[in-house]
Design a protein around this motif. Structure first.
Motif, PDB file in Angstrom:
ATOM      1  N   ALA A  11       0.822  -1.211   0.000  1.00 50.51           N
ATOM      2  CA  ALA A  11       0.000   0.000   0.000  1.00 50.51           C
ATOM      3  C   ALA A  11       0.854   1.259   0.000  1.00 50.51           C
ATOM      4  O   ALA A  11       0.430   2.300  -0.510  1.00 50.51           O
ATOM      5  CB  ALA A  11      -0.928   0.002   1.212  1.00 50.51           C
ATOM      6  N   THR A  12       2.053   1.182   0.584  1.00 48.20           N
ATOM      7  CA  THR A  12       2.918   2.366   0.633  1.00 48.20           C
ATOM      8  C   THR A  12       3.814   2.476  -0.593  1.00 48.20           C
ATOM      9  O   THR A  12       4.482   3.494  -0.773  1.00 48.20           O
ATOM     10  CB  THR A  12       3.801   2.337   1.895  1.00 48.20           C
ATOM     11  N   ASP A  13       3.845   1.441  -1.414  1.00 52.27           N
ATOM     12  CA  ASP A  13       4.712   1.456  -2.597  1.00 52.27           C
ATOM     13  C   ASP A  13       4.297   2.580  -3.548  1.00 52.27           C
ATOM     14  O   ASP A  13       3.157   2.647  -3.999  1.00 52.27           O
ATOM     15  CB  ASP A  13       4.625   0.107  -3.321  1.00 52.27           C
ATOM     16  N   GLY A  14       5.233   3.474  -3.828  1.00 55.99           N
ATOM     17  CA  GLY A  14       4.962   4.584  -4.728  1.00 55.99           C
ATOM     18  C   GLY A  14       4.138   5.703  -4.132  1.00 55.99           C
ATOM     19  O   GLY A  14       3.793   6.664  -4.834  1.00 55.99           O
ATOM     20  N   ALA A  15       3.819   5.614  -2.847  1.00 50.76           N
ATOM     21  CA  ALA A  15       2.985   6.639  -2.207  1.00 50.76           C
ATOM     22  C   ALA A  15       3.828   7.844  -1.811  1.00 50.76           C
ATOM     23  O   ALA A  15       5.000   7.722  -1.454  1.00 50.76           O
ATOM     24  CB  ALA A  15       2.295   6.061  -0.967  1.00 50.76           C
ATOM     25  N   SER A  16       3.223   9.021  -1.873  1.00 49.13           N
ATOM     26  CA  SER A  16       3.880  10.234  -1.415  1.00 49.13           C
ATOM     27  C   SER A  16       3.839  10.286   0.108  1.00 49.13           C
ATOM     28  O   SER A  16       3.122   9.511   0.764  1.00 49.13           O
ATOM     29  CB  SER A  16       3.170  11.464  -1.977  1.00 49.13           C
ATOM     30  N   ALA A  17       4.593  11.213   0.681  1.00 48.27           N
ATOM     31  CA  ALA A  17       4.598  11.374   2.135  1.00 48.27           C
ATOM     32  C   ALA A  17       3.193  11.693   2.646  1.00 48.27           C
ATOM     33  O   ALA A  17       2.752  11.153   3.664  1.00 48.27           O
ATOM     34  CB  ALA A  17       5.577  12.469   2.543  1.00 48.27           C
ATOM     35  N   ALA A  18       2.485  12.553   1.929  1.00 45.41           N
ATOM     36  CA  ALA A  18       1.127  12.914   2.346  1.00 45.41           C
ATOM     37  C   ALA A  18       0.194  11.709   2.282  1.00 45.41           C
ATOM     38  O   ALA A  18      -0.674  11.531   3.152  1.00 45.41           O
ATOM     39  CB  ALA A  18       0.594  14.041   1.466  1.00 45.41           C
ATOM     40  N   GLU A  19       0.359  10.873   1.266  1.00 48.50           N
ATOM     41  CA  GLU A  19      -0.494   9.682   1.139  1.00 48.50           C
ATOM     42  C   GLU A  19      -0.208   8.677   2.249  1.00 48.50           C
ATOM     43  O   GLU A  19      -1.135   8.046   2.777  1.00 48.50           O
ATOM     44  CB  GLU A  19      -0.279   9.041  -0.229  1.00 48.50           C
TER      45      GLU A  19
END
Length: 276
Positions: free
Chosen positions: A23-31
């Motif tokens: 779920a965190t793969d490729g996510a921005s800090a805000a996401e």
């Protein structure tokens, strides 16, 4: 914070953490922050709603039925990154309903640590958590105020803001606020120490709590870290504390093992030998 000691719950957490990493793969800090906030929110909801908590953790209910219940209640309240994590959590087999809640909280904290790690700030977060735990633990009234389960949330937030806002990493501030909101029956200082340990484990390192009479220079810290790494055959993170009672030398604790090279420790050992 709660520690998951049951093997089934540890396995459930490990399986759900894999989904969290996806779920965190490729996510921005805000996401990632949003993902963590939503996981904290679900944990808080289940903490309040005992019937729902038991239903979602009931191993006698088919996993697909538990998933359908979670989706029906939460699908329109959670984002695309957090919903699969919650679904995986409720499908897993936990040893009890409270472990499901503790697991969701642990996943939220892990998400924030992943954010710090990717930003290259995990070292700073770890150090801030450790130091803040020592500061709060040394002030009885502050510890009591922040650890009270029935304390005013807004009042606690105001105290935290006054204490650390603008002085620590955003991830550290978020972790502290969430811990104070749900201390889980433990002192906040204990929870902060656990978070520091979790940060260290994130980097697959052990933690050495080092007490010395005087601050160690950068060169001394590096030399000590290399020595401990050679002894234990793995990287060691140093948490340093200046303690005049040590008198001289170092007092080092790694897990349950204590290496006492202080003058105080040697004197105490000598007294024991003479008294025997």
């Amino acid at each position: 914070m709660s520690t998951l000691v049951n093997a089934a719950s540890r396995e459930a957490l490990a399986a759900t953490e894999l989904q969290l990493l996806q779920a965190t793969d490729g996510a921005s800090a805000a996401e990632i922050t949003g993902l963590a906030d939503e996981l904290f929110g679900v944990a808080a909801l289940l903490g309040r709603e005992s019937t729902l908590r038991r239903a979602l953790a009931d191993a006698s209910i088919d996993p697909r039925s538990r998933e359908d219940l979670a989706r029906g209640l939460l699908a329109d309240k959670l984002g695309a990154r957090s919903l699969p994590v919650v679904v995986e959590a409720v499908r897993a087999r936990w040893s009890g309903a409270n472990d499901l809640v503790a697991g969701l909280e642990r996943l939220a904290r892990t998400a924030l640590l992943v954010q710090a790690e990717r930003a290259g700030r995990l070292d700073a977060v770890e150090d801030e958590l450790f130091r803040l735990g020592r500061i709060i633990g040394s002030q009885v009234d502050l510890e009591r105020l922040l650890s009270a389960p029935t304390g005013d949330p807004a009042g606690k937030d105001a105290v935290i803001d006054q204490l650390v806002a603008g002085k620590v990493e955003p991830v550290t501030l978020n972790l502290v606020r969430q811990l104070v909101a749900r201390p889980g029956g433990r002192r906040v200082s204990e929870g902060l120490e656990e978070l520091a340990e979790l940060s260290a484990k994130r980097r697959e390192r052990s933690v050495a709590h080092v007490r010395s009479a005087l601050p160690l220079s950068e060169e001394q810290q590096q030399r000590l870290a290399r020595t401990l790494q050679r002894i234990y055959a793995r990287p060691i993170a140093l948490h340093l504390e200046v303690d005049p009672e040590v008198v001289g030398g170092l007092l080092i604790q790694i897990g349950d093992e204590v290496i006492d090279g202080s003058i105080t420790g040697r004197l105490q050992s000598l007294r024991r030998d003479l008294a025997s």
